[in-house]
Design an enzyme around this catalytic site. Structure first.
Site, mmCIF file in Angstrom:
data_model
loop_
_atom_site.group_PDB
_atom_site.id
_atom_site.type_symbol
_atom_site.label_atom_id
_atom_site.label_comp_id
_atom_site.label_asym_id
_atom_site.label_seq_id
_atom_site.Cartn_x
_atom_site.Cartn_y
_atom_site.Cartn_z
ATOM 1 N N GLY A 121 -5.434 5.922 2.436
ATOM 2 C CA GLY A 121 -5.592 4.497 2.723
ATOM 3 C C GLY A 121 -6.196 3.761 1.534
ATOM 4 N N ASP A 125 -2.082 12.588 4.262
ATOM 5 C CA ASP A 125 -2.338 11.600 5.317
ATOM 6 C C ASP A 125 -1.467 11.969 6.518
ATOM 7 O OD1 ASP A 125 -3.626 8.447 5.019
ATOM 8 O OD2 ASP A 125 -2.340 8.840 6.763
ATOM 9 N N ARG A 143 -14.170 0.365 9.458
ATOM 10 C CA ARG A 143 -14.851 -0.561 10.361
ATOM 11 C C ARG A 143 -14.106 -1.875 10.490
ATOM 12 N NH1 ARG A 143 -20.810 -2.044 9.182
ATOM 13 N NH2 ARG A 143 -20.204 -1.591 7.049
ATOM 14 N N ASN A 156 -13.883 9.156 14.583
ATOM 15 C CA ASN A 156 -13.820 9.814 13.280
ATOM 16 C C ASN A 156 -14.287 11.266 13.325
ATOM 17 O OD1 ASN A 156 -12.614 7.667 12.119
ATOM 18 N ND2 ASN A 156 -14.404 6.899 11.042
ATOM 19 N N VAL A 178 -16.555 10.671 2.599
ATOM 20 C CA VAL A 178 -16.646 9.210 2.458
ATOM 21 C C VAL A 178 -16.559 8.527 3.826
ATOM 22 C CG1 VAL A 178 -15.603 7.150 1.381
ATOM 23 C CG2 VAL A 178 -15.583 9.327 0.158
ATOM 24 N N ASN A 198 -17.025 7.152 7.441
ATOM 25 C CA ASN A 198 -18.220 6.724 8.185
ATOM 26 C C ASN A 198 -18.133 7.094 9.658
ATOM 27 O OD1 ASN A 198 -20.015 5.418 6.363
ATOM 28 N ND2 ASN A 198 -18.423 3.870 6.046
ATOM 29 N N ARG A 226 -24.256 -1.733 -5.187
ATOM 30 C CA ARG A 226 -24.377 -3.067 -4.574
ATOM 31 C C ARG A 226 -25.734 -3.674 -4.915
ATOM 32 N NH1 ARG A 226 -21.287 -1.237 0.946
ATOM 33 N NH2 ARG A 226 -19.225 -1.895 0.238
ATOM 34 N N HIS A 279 -26.823 5.935 5.378
ATOM 35 C CA HIS A 279 -25.864 4.909 4.976
ATOM 36 C C HIS A 279 -25.643 3.980 6.169
ATOM 37 C CE1 HIS A 279 -22.761 2.985 2.755
ATOM 38 N NE2 HIS A 279 -21.778 3.414 3.515
HETATM 39 N N1 APR Z 1 -5.655 13.088 8.698
HETATM 40 C C1 APR Z 1 -5.362 12.466 7.543
HETATM 41 N N2 APR Z 1 -5.413 11.129 7.377
HETATM 42 C C2 APR Z 1 -5.784 10.396 8.430
HETATM 43 C C3 APR Z 1 -6.112 10.973 9.678
HETATM 44 C C4 APR Z 1 -6.033 12.391 9.784
HETATM 45 N N3 APR Z 1 -6.322 13.012 10.908
HETATM 46 N N4 APR Z 1 -6.440 9.968 10.518
HETATM 47 C C5 APR Z 1 -6.337 8.822 9.841
HETATM 48 N N5 APR Z 1 -5.924 9.073 8.567
HETATM 49 C C6 APR Z 1 -5.644 8.137 7.498
HETATM 50 C C7 APR Z 1 -4.988 6.842 7.942
HETATM 51 O O1 APR Z 1 -3.606 7.033 8.211
HETATM 52 C C8 APR Z 1 -5.243 5.941 6.753
HETATM 53 O O2 APR Z 1 -4.199 6.009 5.793
HETATM 54 O O3 APR Z 1 -6.856 7.704 6.887
HETATM 55 C C9 APR Z 1 -6.526 6.528 6.143
HETATM 56 C C10 APR Z 1 -7.713 5.586 6.196
HETATM 57 O O4 APR Z 1 -7.429 4.529 5.362
HETATM 58 P P1 APR Z 1 -7.856 3.015 5.663
HETATM 59 O O5 APR Z 1 -7.590 2.703 7.085
HETATM 60 O O6 APR Z 1 -7.253 2.165 4.597
HETATM 61 O O7 APR Z 1 -9.447 3.068 5.521
HETATM 62 P P2 APR Z 1 -10.310 2.976 4.166
HETATM 63 O O8 APR Z 1 -10.631 1.572 3.877
HETATM 64 O O9 APR Z 1 -9.658 3.800 3.121
HETATM 65 O O10 APR Z 1 -11.661 3.680 4.647
HETATM 66 C C11 APR Z 1 -11.689 5.053 4.935
HETATM 67 O O11 APR Z 1 -13.935 5.305 4.231
HETATM 68 O O12 APR Z 1 -15.495 3.743 3.597
HETATM 69 C C12 APR Z 1 -15.053 4.554 4.629
HETATM 70 O O13 APR Z 1 -15.658 3.344 6.622
HETATM 71 C C13 APR Z 1 -14.597 3.753 5.818
HETATM 72 O O14 APR Z 1 -14.433 5.611 7.289
HETATM 73 C C14 APR Z 1 -13.684 4.708 6.488
HETATM 74 C C15 APR Z 1 -13.080 5.488 5.315
#
Ligand code: APR
Length: 309
Positions: A10, A32, A82, A95, A118, A120, A151, A175
């Protein structure tokens, strides 16, 4: 070439992979659950190589973990980000289930890797991964302090009108809203900010740092910060891959350090080859220790509430 696997392609994950590729720190595998997305982003980054002049290999995989064999570092960003109004704590149940499944795969396919968490709520997810992989605690580290300190450093720079290049900040604790910016250990070219700002100003920017994640969530509308988070985890990965022995605030499993035991908390860590090499125990003032106690209590209480530990 070293090998890094990014689980979660993501915003944070893909941006971190871009940074790793551009710095030629390692070859990267991105995994992913989304069909096509990791492969598509990986190909896009490979096609950036001729322009940016790097030749790191980047491949994407959907649900197949076998390409991660032999990884030196595994970064986990998978999960839900979030949403406005959602606390990090609300994220726990969803999560945790995701991290458990991923941890089993890490254990199976990359048993010698150092894992950087990473996702949360960070300190709890690091603990879940530590337990599920069964790795030594020095090989499961949470990324939070580098980001929170960045930050804080940014706000110090804005307030003083000085370049952030000379600012080095230290934020400890969990955090979350109880994190503990440490003004005494936050310096501009070696000068503590307590010499450069009054207490009221320091309190204001400390508060802004504590709410730094929420400030960006609110502005973005959907999703959460990813430029600074990705840069922060890549700094930690780089220290491990290149064996740099850098001192970062990071979330580490504690066994009595600072008087805490059995959970993850942000403390000053030496990070290099093999992961966490040492937790630095600082002599804290009563006020600093009270802040850290408050934060540690928040993390350990939350652990109990969700049935961890
Ligand atoms: N296995 C692999 N990937 C997964 C799974 C899983 N079981 N479940 C979800 N994902 C993938 C989603 O498909 C998505 O591509 O995790 C990715 C998360 O990406 P975003 O939604 O863009 O989130 P992002 O902003 O990258 O944040 C990820 O980091 O900072 C922390 O709080 C934030 O917990 C969050 C994490």
């Amino acid at each position: 070439m070293k090998k890094v696997t990014m689980i979660g392609a993501g915003n944070v994950g893909a941006t971190a992979v871009q940074r790793i590729a551009e710095k030629e720190l390692a070859d990267v595998v991105m995994i992913d659950i989304l069909e096509g997305v990791p492969a598509g982003k990986a190909l896009d980054m490979v096609e950036t190589g001729p322009v940016e002049r790097y030749d790191s290999s980047v491949i994407g995989s959907t649900n197949d973990y076998s390409p991660m064999e032999g990884s030196d570092v595994v970064i986990i960003t998978a999960g839900l980000a979030r949403k406005p109004g959602m606390s990090r704590d609300d994220l726990f149940n969803k999560n945790a289930a995701i991290i458990k499944g991923i941890s089993a795969n890490v254990k199976k396919h990359a048993p010698n890797a150092v894992v950087l968490m990473v996702t949360n709520p960070l300190d709890l997810m690091a603990y879940v991964c530590f337990k599920e992989t069964g790795f030594e605690s020095n090989r499961v580290i949470g990324m939070a302090g580098v980001l929170d300190s960045a930050r804080f450093a940014s706000f110090v720079g804005m307030e003083l009108g000085l370049s952030v290049k000379d600012i080095s900040a230290m934020v400890l604790g969990g955090h979350g809203d109880t994190m503990v910016p440490m003004p005494r250990f936050t310096t501009v070219s070696g000068i503590s900010i307590t010499e450069l700002m009054d207490k009221e100003t320091i309190d204001q920017i400390s508060d802004r740092a504590r709410k730094g994640g929420a400030e960006i969530v609110k502005l973005l509308g959907t999703g959460s910060a990813f430029y600074a988070p990705s840069a922060s985890v890549v700094a930690m990965a780089e220290a491990i891959l290149l064996g740099k022995d850098r001192l970062f605030p990071a979330s580490a499993y504690l066994r009595g350090e600072y008087g805490y035991e059995g959970f993850y908390l942000g403390v000053p860590c030496v990070i290099g080859e093999g992961g966490l090499k040492k937790v630095i125990e600082l002599k804290l003032t009563d006020e600093e220790k009270a802040g850290l106690d408050h934060s540690a209590n928040a993390v350990s209480t939350q652990m109990k509430e969700v049935g961890l530990g």
